[in-house]
Design a protein around this motif. Structure first.
Motif, PDB file in Angstrom:
ATOM      1  N   MET A   1      98.437 149.978  56.995  1.00 43.79           N
ATOM      2  CA  MET A   1      97.009 150.109  57.155  1.00 43.79           C
ATOM      3  C   MET A   1      96.689 150.129  58.642  1.00 43.79           C
ATOM      4  N   GLU A   2      95.829 151.048  59.008  1.00 45.82           N
ATOM      5  CA  GLU A   2      95.501 151.229  60.414  1.00 45.82           C
ATOM      6  C   GLU A   2      94.001 151.011  60.623  1.00 45.82           C
ATOM      7  N   ILE A   3      93.640 150.340  61.690  1.00 49.35           N
ATOM      8  CA  ILE A   3      92.237 150.159  62.042  1.00 49.35           C
ATOM      9  C   ILE A   3      91.758 151.438  62.727  1.00 49.35           C
ATOM     10  N   LYS A   4      90.645 151.976  62.260  1.00 47.77           N
ATOM     11  CA  LYS A   4      90.072 153.205  62.824  1.00 47.77           C
ATOM     12  C   LYS A   4      88.781 152.851  63.555  1.00 47.77           C
ATOM     13  N   ASN A   5      88.279 153.806  64.320  1.00 48.76           N
ATOM     14  CA  ASN A   5      87.018 153.630  65.022  1.00 48.76           C
ATOM     15  C   ASN A   5      86.116 154.820  64.695  1.00 48.76           C
ATOM     16  N   ILE A   6      84.882 154.525  64.365  1.00 49.05           N
ATOM     17  CA  ILE A   6      83.936 155.565  63.950  1.00 49.05           C
ATOM     18  C   ILE A   6      83.735 156.638  65.011  1.00 49.05           C
ATOM     19  N   ASP A   7      83.870 156.283  66.267  1.00 44.11           N
ATOM     20  CA  ASP A   7      83.672 157.238  67.355  1.00 44.11           C
ATOM     21  C   ASP A   7      84.929 158.042  67.672  1.00 44.11           C
ATOM     22  N   GLN A   8      86.033 157.767  66.954  1.00 48.16           N
ATOM     23  CA  GLN A   8      87.286 158.462  67.222  1.00 48.16           C
ATOM     24  C   GLN A   8      87.868 159.096  65.965  1.00 48.16           C
ATOM     25  N   LEU A   9      86.999 159.513  65.048  1.00 49.70           N
ATOM     26  CA  LEU A   9      87.465 160.171  63.826  1.00 49.70           C
ATOM     27  C   LEU A   9      87.956 161.579  64.130  1.00 49.70           C
ATOM     28  N   SER A  10      88.995 161.998  63.426  1.00 47.90           N
ATOM     29  CA  SER A  10      89.438 163.383  63.579  1.00 47.90           C
ATOM     30  C   SER A  10      88.451 164.300  62.849  1.00 47.90           C
ATOM     31  N   ASP A  11      88.441 165.558  63.221  1.00 41.64           N
ATOM     32  CA  ASP A  11      87.479 166.528  62.703  1.00 41.64           C
ATOM     33  C   ASP A  11      87.529 166.672  61.178  1.00 41.64           C
ATOM     34  N   GLU A  12      88.681 166.410  60.572  1.00 42.92           N
ATOM     35  CA  GLU A  12      88.789 166.574  59.121  1.00 42.92           C
ATOM     36  C   GLU A  12      87.895 165.583  58.354  1.00 42.92           C
ATOM     37  N   PHE A  13      87.429 164.525  59.020  1.00 41.20           N
ATOM     38  CA  PHE A  13      86.581 163.525  58.372  1.00 41.20           C
ATOM     39  C   PHE A  13      85.122 163.604  58.828  1.00 41.20           C
ATOM     40  N   ILE A  14      84.783 164.700  59.513  1.00 36.00           N
ATOM     41  CA  ILE A  14      83.405 164.900  59.978  1.00 36.00           C
ATOM     42  C   ILE A  14      82.914 166.246  59.470  1.00 36.00           C
ATOM     43  N   TRP A  15      81.784 166.235  58.777  1.00 39.50           N
ATOM     44  CA  TRP A  15      81.168 167.461  58.269  1.00 39.50           C
ATOM     45  C   TRP A  15      79.824 167.640  58.943  1.00 39.50           C
ATOM     46  N   GLN A  16      79.490 168.877  59.300  1.00 40.32           N
ATOM     47  CA  GLN A  16      78.208 169.152  59.936  1.00 40.32           C
ATOM     48  C   GLN A  16      77.658 170.466  59.408  1.00 40.32           C
ATOM     49  N   ASP A  17      76.339 170.499  59.166  1.00 44.49           N
ATOM     50  CA  ASP A  17      75.733 171.747  58.730  1.00 44.49           C
ATOM     51  C   ASP A  17      75.019 172.436  59.893  1.00 44.49           C
ATOM     52  N   SER A  18      74.353 173.540  59.605  1.00 44.71           N
ATOM     53  CA  SER A  18      73.762 174.371  60.656  1.00 44.71           C
ATOM     54  C   SER A  18      72.532 173.747  61.316  1.00 44.71           C
ATOM     55  N   VAL A  19      71.880 172.755  60.675  1.00 46.74           N
ATOM     56  CA  VAL A  19      70.703 172.133  61.295  1.00 46.74           C
ATOM     57  C   VAL A  19      71.046 170.825  62.009  1.00 46.74           C
ATOM     58  N   GLY A  20      72.302 170.391  61.912  1.00 48.83           N
ATOM     59  CA  GLY A  20      72.729 169.197  62.630  1.00 48.83           C
ATOM     60  C   GLY A  20      72.946 167.970  61.780  1.00 48.83           C
ATOM     61  N   LEU A  21      72.818 168.087  60.459  1.00 50.79           N
ATOM     62  CA  LEU A  21      73.169 166.978  59.565  1.00 50.79           C
ATOM     63  C   LEU A  21      74.666 166.715  59.723  1.00 50.79           C
ATOM     64  N   ILE A  22      75.019 165.461  59.969  1.00 53.48           N
ATOM     65  CA  ILE A  22      76.425 165.090  60.157  1.00 53.48           C
ATOM     66  C   ILE A  22      76.784 163.996  59.157  1.00 53.48           C
ATOM     67  N   THR A  23      77.918 164.153  58.507  1.00 51.47           N
ATOM     68  CA  THR A  23      78.454 163.110  57.634  1.00 51.47           C
ATOM     69  C   THR A  23      79.831 162.730  58.137  1.00 51.47           C
ATOM     70  N   LYS A  24      80.009 161.438  58.396  1.00 48.69           N
ATOM     71  CA  LYS A  24      81.316 160.905  58.771  1.00 48.69           C
ATOM     72  C   LYS A  24      81.885 160.191  57.555  1.00 48.69           C
ATOM     73  N   SER A  25      83.037 160.644  57.087  1.00 50.34           N
ATOM     74  CA  SER A  25      83.676 160.113  55.884  1.00 50.34           C
ATOM     75  C   SER A  25      84.615 158.977  56.249  1.00 50.34           C
ATOM     76  N   LEU A  26      84.047 157.791  56.396  1.00 55.80           N
ATOM     77  CA  LEU A  26      84.824 156.631  56.834  1.00 55.80           C
ATOM     78  C   LEU A  26      85.815 156.171  55.771  1.00 55.80           C
ATOM     79  N   GLY A  27      85.393 156.162  54.524  1.00 50.33           N
ATOM     80  CA  GLY A  27      86.280 155.729  53.451  1.00 50.33           C
ATOM     81  C   GLY A  27      87.521 156.595  53.370  1.00 50.33           C
ATOM     82  N   ALA A  28      87.330 157.908  53.392  1.00 56.35           N
ATOM     83  CA  ALA A  28      88.471 158.831  53.344  1.00 56.35           C
ATOM     84  C   ALA A  28      89.370 158.648  54.560  1.00 56.35           C
ATOM     85  N   ALA A  29      88.752 158.505  55.733  1.00 57.49           N
ATOM     86  CA  ALA A  29      89.539 158.312  56.960  1.00 57.49           C
ATOM     87  C   ALA A  29      90.348 157.026  56.903  1.00 57.49           C
ATOM     88  N   GLY A  30      89.814 156.014  56.235  1.00 58.16           N
ATOM     89  CA  GLY A  30      90.500 154.732  56.133  1.00 58.16           C
ATOM     90  C   GLY A  30      91.464 154.640  54.971  1.00 58.16           C
TER      91      GLY A  30
END
Length: 153
Positions: free
Chosen positions: A1-30
């Protein structure tokens, strides 16, 4: 198990749409399997999702910062930092958040990961069914009311 940081997520766990809505998938990343944990950053004058309900997925939301409007069961309610609610599955409880302010609305969104689930989008009368690792989308009016599962008809 590895400790992650919300500000250092890889792109595969960040989704963004055309208006700027951003979702960070912390559970999946962890590495979470049974629950998802997302942080949604909803820009001003944008929606968090289309208005919808789930047949199997239970959800919990808390406003981490900002203000906005929650549409829940066709009633609009103002929400602010610290407001939270749970949305049990299978009760046709539809929801969406709208950021009616000039600041980013930040929402912690936690729920169950379900292999089988149907989302219903009442504004459009659209169903999105997730089953057997496939997604099917159809309109309620497309239902075949004459079909039956009885083998001898």
């Amino acid at each position: 198990m590895e400790i992650k940081n919300i500000d250092q997520l890889s792109d595969e766990f960040i989704w963004q749409d055309s208006v700027g809505l951003i979702t960070k998938s912390l559970g999946a990343a962890g590495g979470s399997q049974k629950v998802y944990v997302n942080i949604d950053y909803v820009p001003p004058k944008a929606y968090s999702t289309k208005y919808h309900s789930h047949s199997q997925q239970e959800e919990f939301f808390i406003i981490l910062s900002g203000t906005g409007t929650l549409r829940l069961q066709d009633k609009e309610r103002d929400v602010k930092q610290g407001d939270f609610f749970a949305k049990p599955a299978g009760q046709n409880i539809a929801h969406t958040f709208y950021n009616s302010s000039d600041d980013i609305l930040v929402i912690l969104d936690v729920g169950t990961n379900e292999k089988e689930d149907t989302c219903y989008y009442p504004d459009e009368d659209v169903y999105m069914q997730k089953s057997n690792e496939q997604r099917r989308v159809f309109r309620g009016g497309d239902s075949d009311l004459l079909w039956t599962s009885e083998p001898n008809q």
